[in-house]
Design a protein around this motif. Structure first.
Motif, PDB file in Angstrom:
ATOM      1  N   THR A 135      43.531  15.082  17.182  1.00  0.00           N
ATOM      2  CA  THR A 135      44.118  14.566  15.936  1.00  0.00           C
ATOM      3  C   THR A 135      43.331  15.054  14.728  1.00  0.00           C
ATOM      4  O   THR A 135      43.918  15.458  13.714  1.00  0.00           O
ATOM      5  CB  THR A 135      44.132  13.030  15.974  1.00  0.00           C
ATOM      6  N   LEU A 136      42.014  15.042  14.822  1.00  0.00           N
ATOM      7  CA  LEU A 136      41.196  15.510  13.702  1.00  0.00           C
ATOM      8  C   LEU A 136      41.369  17.007  13.461  1.00  0.00           C
ATOM      9  O   LEU A 136      41.395  17.456  12.311  1.00  0.00           O
ATOM     10  CB  LEU A 136      39.727  15.170  13.939  1.00  0.00           C
ATOM     11  N   TRP A 137      41.500  17.797  14.528  1.00  0.00           N
ATOM     12  CA  TRP A 137      41.733  19.240  14.373  1.00  0.00           C
ATOM     13  C   TRP A 137      43.058  19.499  13.670  1.00  0.00           C
ATOM     14  O   TRP A 137      43.148  20.350  12.783  1.00  0.00           O
ATOM     15  CB  TRP A 137      41.733  19.929  15.736  1.00  0.00           C
ATOM     16  N   VAL A 138      44.101  18.796  14.071  1.00  0.00           N
ATOM     17  CA  VAL A 138      45.411  18.985  13.424  1.00  0.00           C
ATOM     18  C   VAL A 138      45.333  18.556  11.968  1.00  0.00           C
ATOM     19  O   VAL A 138      45.901  19.205  11.086  1.00  0.00           O
ATOM     20  CB  VAL A 138      46.502  18.197  14.185  1.00  0.00           C
ATOM     21  N   TRP A 139      44.622  17.485  11.702  1.00  0.00           N
ATOM     22  CA  TRP A 139      44.466  17.012  10.333  1.00  0.00           C
ATOM     23  C   TRP A 139      43.766  18.077   9.500  1.00  0.00           C
ATOM     24  O   TRP A 139      44.143  18.373   8.371  1.00  0.00           O
ATOM     25  CB  TRP A 139      43.665  15.725  10.352  1.00  0.00           C
ATOM     26  N   TRP A 140      42.735  18.685  10.064  1.00  0.00           N
ATOM     27  CA  TRP A 140      41.945  19.670   9.323  1.00  0.00           C
ATOM     28  C   TRP A 140      42.665  21.009   9.204  1.00  0.00           C
ATOM     29  O   TRP A 140      42.764  21.573   8.111  1.00  0.00           O
ATOM     30  CB  TRP A 140      40.601  19.829  10.010  1.00  0.00           C
ATOM     31  N   LEU A 141      43.174  21.541  10.303  1.00  0.00           N
ATOM     32  CA  LEU A 141      43.735  22.897  10.296  1.00  0.00           C
ATOM     33  C   LEU A 141      45.153  22.971   9.743  1.00  0.00           C
ATOM     34  O   LEU A 141      45.506  23.928   9.066  1.00  0.00           O
ATOM     35  CB  LEU A 141      43.706  23.489  11.702  1.00  0.00           C
ATOM     36  N   LEU A 142      45.983  21.984  10.049  1.00  0.00           N
ATOM     37  CA  LEU A 142      47.382  22.042   9.623  1.00  0.00           C
ATOM     38  C   LEU A 142      47.688  21.139   8.445  1.00  0.00           C
ATOM     39  O   LEU A 142      48.829  21.071   7.999  1.00  0.00           O
ATOM     40  CB  LEU A 142      48.299  21.675  10.802  1.00  0.00           C
ATOM     41  N   ALA A 143      46.703  20.446   7.961  1.00  0.00           N
ATOM     42  CA  ALA A 143      46.834  19.550   6.804  1.00  0.00           C
ATOM     43  C   ALA A 143      47.874  18.466   7.031  1.00  0.00           C
ATOM     44  O   ALA A 143      48.552  18.040   6.112  1.00  0.00           O
ATOM     45  CB  ALA A 143      47.156  20.343   5.536  1.00  0.00           C
ATOM     46  N   GLU A 144      48.006  18.007   8.283  1.00  0.00           N
ATOM     47  CA  GLU A 144      48.874  16.869   8.567  1.00  0.00           C
ATOM     48  C   GLU A 144      48.103  15.585   8.341  1.00  0.00           C
ATOM     49  O   GLU A 144      46.896  15.536   8.539  1.00  0.00           O
ATOM     50  CB  GLU A 144      49.357  16.907  10.023  1.00  0.00           C
ATOM     51  N   ARG A 145      48.790  14.563   7.924  1.00  0.00           N
ATOM     52  CA  ARG A 145      48.161  13.262   7.709  1.00  0.00           C
ATOM     53  C   ARG A 145      48.460  12.368   8.903  1.00  0.00           C
ATOM     54  O   ARG A 145      49.617  12.052   9.160  1.00  0.00           O
ATOM     55  CB  ARG A 145      48.706  12.604   6.437  1.00  0.00           C
ATOM     56  N   PRO A 146      47.429  11.949   9.651  1.00  0.00           N
ATOM     57  CA  PRO A 146      47.692  11.044  10.770  1.00  0.00           C
ATOM     58  C   PRO A 146      48.107   9.665  10.257  1.00  0.00           C
ATOM     59  O   PRO A 146      47.731   9.251   9.163  1.00  0.00           O
ATOM     60  CB  PRO A 146      46.372  10.977  11.518  1.00  0.00           C
ATOM     61  N   ALA A 147      48.872   8.977  11.067  1.00  0.00           N
ATOM     62  CA  ALA A 147      49.287   7.620  10.718  1.00  0.00           C
ATOM     63  C   ALA A 147      48.069   6.696  10.726  1.00  0.00           C
ATOM     64  O   ALA A 147      47.096   6.954  11.436  1.00  0.00           O
ATOM     65  CB  ALA A 147      50.320   7.129  11.726  1.00  0.00           C
ATOM     66  N   PRO A 148      48.109   5.633   9.946  1.00  0.00           N
ATOM     67  CA  PRO A 148      46.974   4.700   9.933  1.00  0.00           C
ATOM     68  C   PRO A 148      46.638   4.147  11.320  1.00  0.00           C
ATOM     69  O   PRO A 148      45.474   3.946  11.649  1.00  0.00           O
ATOM     70  CB  PRO A 148      47.431   3.588   8.995  1.00  0.00           C
TER      71      PRO A 148
END
Length: 113
Positions: A63-76
């Motif tokens: 989840t952190l990799w996707v947040w960092w590399l693809l600029a997706e925002r994880p749900a709370p």
């Protein structure tokens, strides 16, 4: 507007752009086999409870990799779950460290030489 066609069933095939293709080749030839090998070999050396927690840690790291590399925002709720997994691993590690220190202190008191 025409619908895009994907897949071999429709007779069309397109490759990703060159920069993405390089990352795709790196992922398929190096990172995935290495990850599968480590996941397969790691449980031989760890207790089952730690293996289960580490497998959950993989979800947090992904989840952190996707947040960092693809600029997706994880749900709370994903952030809460990740914090729970990381907190559990931290608490378990600190507890085992304290237990090991206590056992060493008892062993040193019994064997003064």
């Amino acid at each position: 507007m025409p619908r895009p066609r994907f897949g071999l069933a429709t007779g069309s095939l397109s490759l990703p752009p060159a920069d993405s293709l390089l990352l795709l080749v790196l992922l398929c030839l190096v990172l995935l086999p290495q990850g599968f090998t480590l996941i397969q070999r790691g449980p031989l050396y760890l207790p089952a409870a730690e293996v289960g927690l580490l497998m959950l840690l993989e979800v947090v790291a992904g989840t952190l990799w996707v947040w960092w590399l693809l600029a997706e925002r994880p749900a709370p709720v994903a952030l809460v779950g990740g914090s729970l997994v990381l907190g559990t691993l931290l608490a378990k590690g600190l507890y085992e460290r304290q237990l090991e220190r206590r056992l060493r202190a008892q062993g040193a008191a019994q064997h003064p030489f």
